[in-house]
Scaffold this active site. Sequence first.
Site, PDB file in Angstrom:
ATOM      1  N   HIS A   1      -8.387  -2.486  -0.563  1.00 54.95           N
ATOM      2  CA  HIS A   1      -9.141  -0.810  -0.753  1.00 54.95           C
ATOM      3  C   HIS A   1     -10.189  -1.403  -0.527  1.00 54.95           C
ATOM      4  CE1 HIS A   1      -6.014   0.345  -3.429  1.00 54.95           C
ATOM      5  NE2 HIS A   1      -5.011  -0.839  -3.409  1.00 54.95           N
TER       6      HIS A   1
ATOM      7  N   ARG B   1     -12.635   1.715  -0.975  1.00 49.93           N
ATOM      8  CA  ARG B   1     -13.377   2.185  -1.968  1.00 49.93           C
ATOM      9  C   ARG B   1     -14.115   3.009  -1.101  1.00 49.93           C
ATOM     10  NH1 ARG B   1      -9.852   0.634  -4.930  1.00 49.93           N
ATOM     11  NH2 ARG B   1      -9.804  -1.045  -6.525  1.00 49.93           N
TER      12      ARG B   1
ATOM     13  N   ASP C   1      -3.302  -6.714  -1.579  1.00 52.00           N
ATOM     14  CA  ASP C   1      -3.510  -5.613  -2.669  1.00 52.00           C
ATOM     15  C   ASP C   1      -5.450  -6.556  -2.952  1.00 52.00           C
ATOM     16  OD1 ASP C   1      -4.036  -4.057  -3.987  1.00 52.00           O
ATOM     17  OD2 ASP C   1      -2.599  -4.573  -5.753  1.00 52.00           O
TER      18      ASP C   1
HETATM   19  O1  DOR Z   1      -4.377  -3.944  -9.604  1.00 53.77           O
HETATM   20  C1  DOR Z   1      -4.255  -2.574  -8.649  1.00 53.77           C
HETATM   21  N1  DOR Z   1      -5.584  -1.823  -8.399  1.00 53.77           N
HETATM   22  N2  DOR Z   1      -3.682  -2.150  -8.020  1.00 53.77           N
HETATM   23  C2  DOR Z   1      -3.666  -0.994  -7.733  1.00 53.77           C
HETATM   24  O2  DOR Z   1      -2.335  -0.615  -7.625  1.00 53.77           O
HETATM   25  C3  DOR Z   1      -4.608  -0.335  -7.705  1.00 53.77           C
HETATM   26  C4  DOR Z   1      -5.607  -1.285  -7.266  1.00 53.77           C
HETATM   27  C5  DOR Z   1      -6.826  -0.392  -7.152  1.00 53.77           C
HETATM   28  O3  DOR Z   1      -6.996   0.129  -6.507  1.00 53.77           O
HETATM   29  O4  DOR Z   1      -8.492  -0.914  -8.260  1.00 53.77           O
END
Ligand code: DOR
Length: 431
Positions: free
Chosen positions: A64, A66, A306
């Site tokens: 991610h 952002r 992740d």
């Molecule tokens: O822990 C998580 N954070 N799981 C997710 O599916 C989304 C992610 C986030 O975007 O922070």
Amino acid sequence: MTDSILIKKGTLVLPGRKELVDADLLIREGKIVRIGRGIEDPQAYSLNASGLLVGPGLINLHVHFREPGEEKKEDLFTGARAAARGGFTTVVCMPNTCPPLDNPLFARYIVSRSAEIGLVNILPAGAITVGLKGETMTNFGLLKEEGVVALSDDGKSVGKSRLLYLAFRYANYFDLPFILHEEDENLSPAGEMHEGVTSFEMGYRGIPPAGENSRIARDLVLALYTGARVHLTHLSTDLGVDLIRWFQARIPVSADVTPHHLLLTDQQVKQFGTLAKVNPPLREEKDIQALKLGIREGVINILASDHAPHSLEDKEVDFASAPFGISNLEITLPLLVKSLVEEGVIDWISLWEKLSLNPARFLKLTDRGSLEEGKVADITIVDPDTEWEVEVNQFESKGKNCPFQGWPLRGWPVYTILGGKVVMQEGSLIS
Ligand code: DOR
């Protein structure tokens, strides 16, 4: 400045051939041009890799970054720096930005910014549904044209089965795969952590494994009937592994696990508080054992981060209000070495296969994922022996939300080479 690099005396990790080979490797004009013993090239920059592992650049299907919208948590530049420091040469960034990546122009932006930054290939995943709302499909064809490599509503799963069924059929026309977050929120309204003894003791709302497992079962049935290419991300449950094993005998489904789901259980929420609040939640020791068995058997054929950066002020609130996520991109490899290689679950070759060749195959990146003459010179070099402690404040990532502060780890990336250029050397980025 020479455009040739000669990597001397390293141990090459060749996941495709399932071999470790002591050899030199010559890079010229961004490509691997020779692999063999005793290569000499006086014009090339010589890199001594004695005692180091030299393998295909690491590929991460789940980060991610952002941007757009939440740049205070991470942006494409800091995310790219964190990726290069973590030894990654390709990452897939999830579309749950603000606004979400449901529009081809955002994909174009990410692809151009990635080229401009030049530290890692950032490949966008596009949303399955407009606004990630689970109501209307996005335009898969246009998203693909602008560089989207996979579809995902990560952070949620698509509730409406008919919609997902049609999306699976529609995506086949564009040869787009899915990266699926599996969670039935009807089973965990406002859930905060794994439903079990610890959630009961702490008085936090539970997220039962049934929610993840029932969605896995539904989605794999839909994949079976539609022929969609489906990858299940951040798997956390023992039954999930069994379900995937059953379907893999019938369809080519793939799956990944994160390092935190292999190293921490729900009990550690007591110690780490909101730093251990993650979705799917940390589960139980029996789940970890099942995930490890799945990895050893190859049922789980990919490993991913992740990487979910958040600001500390967002995390330093009561448990219910804190966002889900752990920042881990710079320590993903050493964490996986600790949980899998040092524990004897898999060896280095198999670890590297799940971090390069297998994700490259999933993304159909035919010129990446292995060390072969003629392939793009995306290469990661790792020191398998030296131990360093995790120092979260030194992360390039803006996300310091990480429960692994101070952990002694081995298996750190020491060079990242992207398209024949050294972008990270001994933990420092080369601008
Ligand atoms: O822990 C998580 N954070 N799981 C997710 O599916 C989304 C992610 C986030 O975007 O922070």
